[in-house]
Motif scaffolding. Structure first.
Motif, PDB file in Angstrom:
ATOM      1  N   VAL A   1      21.738  73.348  53.815  1.00 37.56           N
ATOM      2  CA  VAL A   1      22.640  72.855  54.566  1.00 37.56           C
ATOM      3  C   VAL A   1      23.118  71.588  54.306  1.00 37.56           C
ATOM      4  CG1 VAL A   1      22.083  71.846  57.084  1.00 37.56           C
ATOM      5  CG2 VAL A   1      20.614  73.952  56.447  1.00 37.56           C
ATOM      6  N   LEU A   2      22.779  70.962  54.027  1.00 33.54           N
ATOM      7  CA  LEU A   2      23.196  69.660  52.935  1.00 33.54           C
ATOM      8  C   LEU A   2      24.139  70.687  51.906  1.00 33.54           C
ATOM      9  CD1 LEU A   2      21.012  67.629  52.449  1.00 33.54           C
ATOM     10  CD2 LEU A   2      22.466  67.154  53.926  1.00 33.54           C
ATOM     11  N   ARG A   3      24.429  71.434  51.606  1.00 31.29           N
ATOM     12  CA  ARG A   3      25.415  72.449  50.270  1.00 31.29           C
ATOM     13  C   ARG A   3      26.567  73.274  50.704  1.00 31.29           C
ATOM     14  NH1 ARG A   3      25.320  73.276  44.961  1.00 31.29           N
ATOM     15  NH2 ARG A   3      26.404  75.211  44.197  1.00 31.29           N
ATOM     16  N   PHE A   4      25.787  73.685  52.603  1.00 29.05           N
ATOM     17  CA  PHE A   4      27.143  74.462  52.718  1.00 29.05           C
ATOM     18  C   PHE A   4      28.016  73.069  53.819  1.00 29.05           C
ATOM     19  CE2 PHE A   4      28.581  76.283  57.220  1.00 29.05           C
ATOM     20  CZ  PHE A   4      28.501  77.385  57.133  1.00 29.05           C
ATOM     21  N   VAL A   5      26.967  71.983  54.687  1.00 26.46           N
ATOM     22  CA  VAL A   5      28.332  70.489  55.110  1.00 26.46           C
ATOM     23  C   VAL A   5      28.919  70.493  54.131  1.00 26.46           C
ATOM     24  CG1 VAL A   5      28.361  68.820  56.432  1.00 26.46           C
ATOM     25  CG2 VAL A   5      25.905  70.864  56.663  1.00 26.46           C
ATOM     26  N   TRP A   6      28.557  69.779  52.677  1.00 24.39           N
ATOM     27  CA  TRP A   6      29.734  69.977  52.252  1.00 24.39           C
ATOM     28  C   TRP A   6      30.964  71.009  51.497  1.00 24.39           C
ATOM     29  CZ3 TRP A   6      29.458  64.470  49.840  1.00 24.39           C
ATOM     30  CH2 TRP A   6      30.418  64.140  49.338  1.00 24.39           C
ATOM     31  N   ALA A   7      30.445  71.743  51.222  1.00 21.99           N
ATOM     32  CA  ALA A   7      31.231  72.953  50.842  1.00 21.99           C
ATOM     33  C   ALA A   7      31.775  73.058  52.485  1.00 21.99           C
ATOM     34  CB  ALA A   7      30.324  74.097  50.589  1.00 21.99           C
ATOM     35  N   TRP A   8      31.724  73.076  53.045  1.00 22.88           N
ATOM     36  CA  TRP A   8      32.098  73.041  54.228  1.00 22.88           C
ATOM     37  C   TRP A   8      33.480  71.937  54.775  1.00 22.88           C
ATOM     38  CZ3 TRP A   8      33.672  77.900  57.243  1.00 22.88           C
ATOM     39  CH2 TRP A   8      34.403  77.516  58.202  1.00 22.88           C
ATOM     40  N   VAL A   9      33.574  71.118  54.745  1.00 22.73           N
ATOM     41  CA  VAL A   9      33.883  70.196  54.825  1.00 22.73           C
ATOM     42  C   VAL A   9      35.340  69.654  53.376  1.00 22.73           C
ATOM     43  CG1 VAL A   9      33.926  67.405  55.202  1.00 22.73           C
ATOM     44  CG2 VAL A   9      32.018  68.566  56.430  1.00 22.73           C
ATOM     45  N   SER A  10      34.735  69.821  52.471  1.00 22.70           N
ATOM     46  CA  SER A  10      35.562  69.430  51.608  1.00 22.70           C
ATOM     47  C   SER A  10      36.526  70.707  51.773  1.00 22.70           C
ATOM     48  CB  SER A  10      34.106  69.826  49.679  1.00 22.70           C
ATOM     49  OG  SER A  10      33.365  68.862  49.967  1.00 22.70           O
ATOM     50  N   LEU A  11      36.238  71.784  51.688  1.00 29.91           N
ATOM     51  CA  LEU A  11      36.857  72.934  51.555  1.00 29.91           C
ATOM     52  C   LEU A  11      38.066  72.498  53.014  1.00 29.91           C
ATOM     53  CD1 LEU A  11      38.273  75.926  50.763  1.00 29.91           C
ATOM     54  CD2 LEU A  11      36.245  76.676  52.547  1.00 29.91           C
TER      55      LEU A  11
END
Length: 545
Positions: A327-337
């Motif tokens: 979840v943390l990785r998905f949130v970070w990747a989505w926000v960064s994108l």
């Protein structure tokens, strides 16, 4: 004798895992098979490997990180520097804080510093495990390059965070100011030591080779010693040995563009390093499995640290930690994108947002592996006062559970997420490769003409040199392999063969130097250059031998 027997058994298990994977075509990644074999060894064998954390760390991490830095495409690392740094630095800190607090909340008996140490050790990802899982389904090339770059740097950042957390657990104090200064010294010093050590060793090695000749065996041995030299010197200077090994690998890759080593040396060295990578990664996963039975036997005692009595709670914790990581990785990747797309729109560049399945695949591809195991086993056995390190067995159990579950989840989820998605075409790299081949062939023809005139000038049999050169140039012009007939005179045949061999070597060297020149001027990428140089080295080694 027992130590030698254990090493041989571990190596045999790695070989058996490869045979089983190929013969049975099992639909599971090889790391999971190696863990299973290690577990079987731990159950039936009458020995248990007692790992010294410092020795384990020194033996396995420097060569693996050095090789990753050496072989990673440098231009891809530069092109995708922003997302790689966001994942390798920002995501690591985000993960350490988020998962560390979660672990401390779920298991109050685990001190906060130890929880942060466990979170730091499960932050780095393992590209080898991802590659093994994705072999059945093609991963987009750029995604794989980002994952490789991330894993190269987050190994260092995660293990540096681990070092701070262990220091806090041992001393009971933590200063952000001191940690920041320490981090700067660790990073700058580690990178500088790796660069200087590799540059000095390569300069000395090349000087010796130019003046006294080159021996492939000693050259290979030098390349094996470089990561350990960089790591040990950095640790002696109290900076990051991990970053020193990474920096040494990157520097080695850059120094190789000079093309000074013999083709035979490069071919043999590549084979040796492939074997070391295969054996080291395999042994780490086999060791993980071998340690599991003993840790599971103490599961009842370990679970009491959590305040529960049923061992099933350990599985719940492993599931919760893996879910939190994803979840943390998905949130970070989505926000960064989203931020990257916003910046692009402000510059007037319209970029299509990738499918959520790509972002989910990036999240699931954060597989933990060899670095996580190596890091968690470096947790000290005792505190400074001689008491046992708190919750060490529990931390090791949870880290092993995260490794295994992340491998299983990725082996099932990645094929589902990537199946049917339109991947980027490889036309750019193919066009780049075609241009490089054309430029190399033109350089080879010019070099053959030069050497032919140099060898045949003023000789009565100059037409032999012209004939030999013409045949080689015909091969380059047509880019085909053809056998030539030289007549029935054995002496003439041997003479022409010797001339052809000399001309071919000159042409191949001209091709290779052109490839390296195109690489240095960034007209081709590292992967293309590595592929073409490998082909040239294999051809040249036939004549050097």
């Amino acid at each position: 004798m027992d130590t030698i027997t254990i090493v041989l058994v571990l190596l045999l298990a790695v070989v058996v895992s490869e045979f089983l994977s190929r013969m049975l075509r099992l639909p599971i990644p090889r790391p999971l098979l190696q863990i299973a074999l290690g577990g079987a060894i731990g159950l039936v064998a009458d020995f248990r490997v007692t790992l010294n954390p410092d020795i384990f760390f020194l033996l396995f991490l420097p060569p693996l990180l050095f090789l990753d830095g050496w072989r990673i495409p440098k231009e891809e690392l530069v092109r995708d520097a922003r997302p790689i740094l966001a994942l390798a630095l920002g995501l690591v800190v985000f993960t350490v804080l988020g998962v560390g607090l979660l672990i401390n909340y779920m298991v109050p008996a685990m001190p906060l510093a130890v929880a942060f140490a466990l979170a730091a050790v499960i932050s780095p990802t393992d590209p080898i495990a991802v590659s093994a899982i994705a072999s059945r389904v093609p991963i987009p090339k750029r995604m794989m390059h980002i994952l490789e770059g991330e894993s190269l740097l987050n190994d260092a950042s995660g293990l540096v965070c681990l070092r701070f957390a262990i220091a806090a657990a041992l001393t009971g104090t933590f200063s952000i100011y001191d940690a920041t200064l320490n981090f700067i010294w660790l990073a700058v010093g580690g990178l500088g030591v790796g660069f200087v050590v590799t540059w000095v060793i390569n300069a000395a090695k090349n000087w010796v080779a130019r003046h006294y000749g080159e021996d492939a065996g000693s050259q290979i041995l030098v390349s094996l010693l470089i990561p350990f030299a960089a790591y040990l010197l950095a640790e002696r200077l109290e900076c990051s040995g991990i970053l020193a090994a990474v920096s040494a690998g990157l520097t080695m890759g850059l120094s190789e563009t000079s093309g000074q080593a013999m083709a035979t040396t490069r071919v043999r060295r590549s084979t040796v390093w492939d074997m070391i990578q295969f054996a080291a990664n395999g042994i780490i996963f086999v060791l993980l499995g071998e340690q599991l039975p003993a840790i599971l036997r103490s599961a009842a005692e370990t679970v009491r640290l959590t305040g529960h009595h049923e061992p099933g709670w350990l599985l719940i914790y492993v599931l919760a930690i893996n879910l939190a990581l994803a979840v943390l990785r998905f949130v970070w990747a989505w926000v960064s994108l989203s931020l990257a797309l916003l910046r692009a729109r402000r510059r007037g560049v319209v970029i299509q947002r990738p499918s959520w399945r790509f972002v989910a695949a990036m999240s699931l591809a954060g597989v933990r592996g060899a670095i996580t195991l190596a890091g968690v086993l470096t947790l000290p056995l005792f505190l400074y006062d001689g008491s046992p390190f708190p919750a060490r067995d529990l931390a090791i159990f949870l880290a092993m559970g995260v490794i295994i579950l992340s491998l299983v989840a990725a082996s099932i989820g990645l094929p589902l997420l990537l199946h049917g998605l339109q991947l980027e075409t490889n036309t750019t790299q193919r066009a780049e490769e075609d241009r490089a081949r054309t430029a190399a062939a033109e350089a080879a023809i010019a070099e053959v003409e030069r050497v032919q005139h140099e060898l045949g000038e003023g000789k009565p049999d100059a037409d032999i040199y012209v004939a030999a050169a013409a045949r080689i140039m015909d091969l380059y012009r047509a880019r085909i392999e053809a056998q030539s007939r030289v007549g029935d005179d054995p002496a003439l045949a041997r003479q022409i063969e010797a001339i052809e061999a000399r001309l071919r070597i000159a042409a191949l060297k001209a091709e290779r130097m052109t490839i390296y020149r195109l690489l240095r001027t960034r007209k081709i990428g590292s992967e293309t250059a590595r592929k073409l140089v490998r082909e040239l080295d294999l051809m040249e080694s036939r004549y050097e031998g």
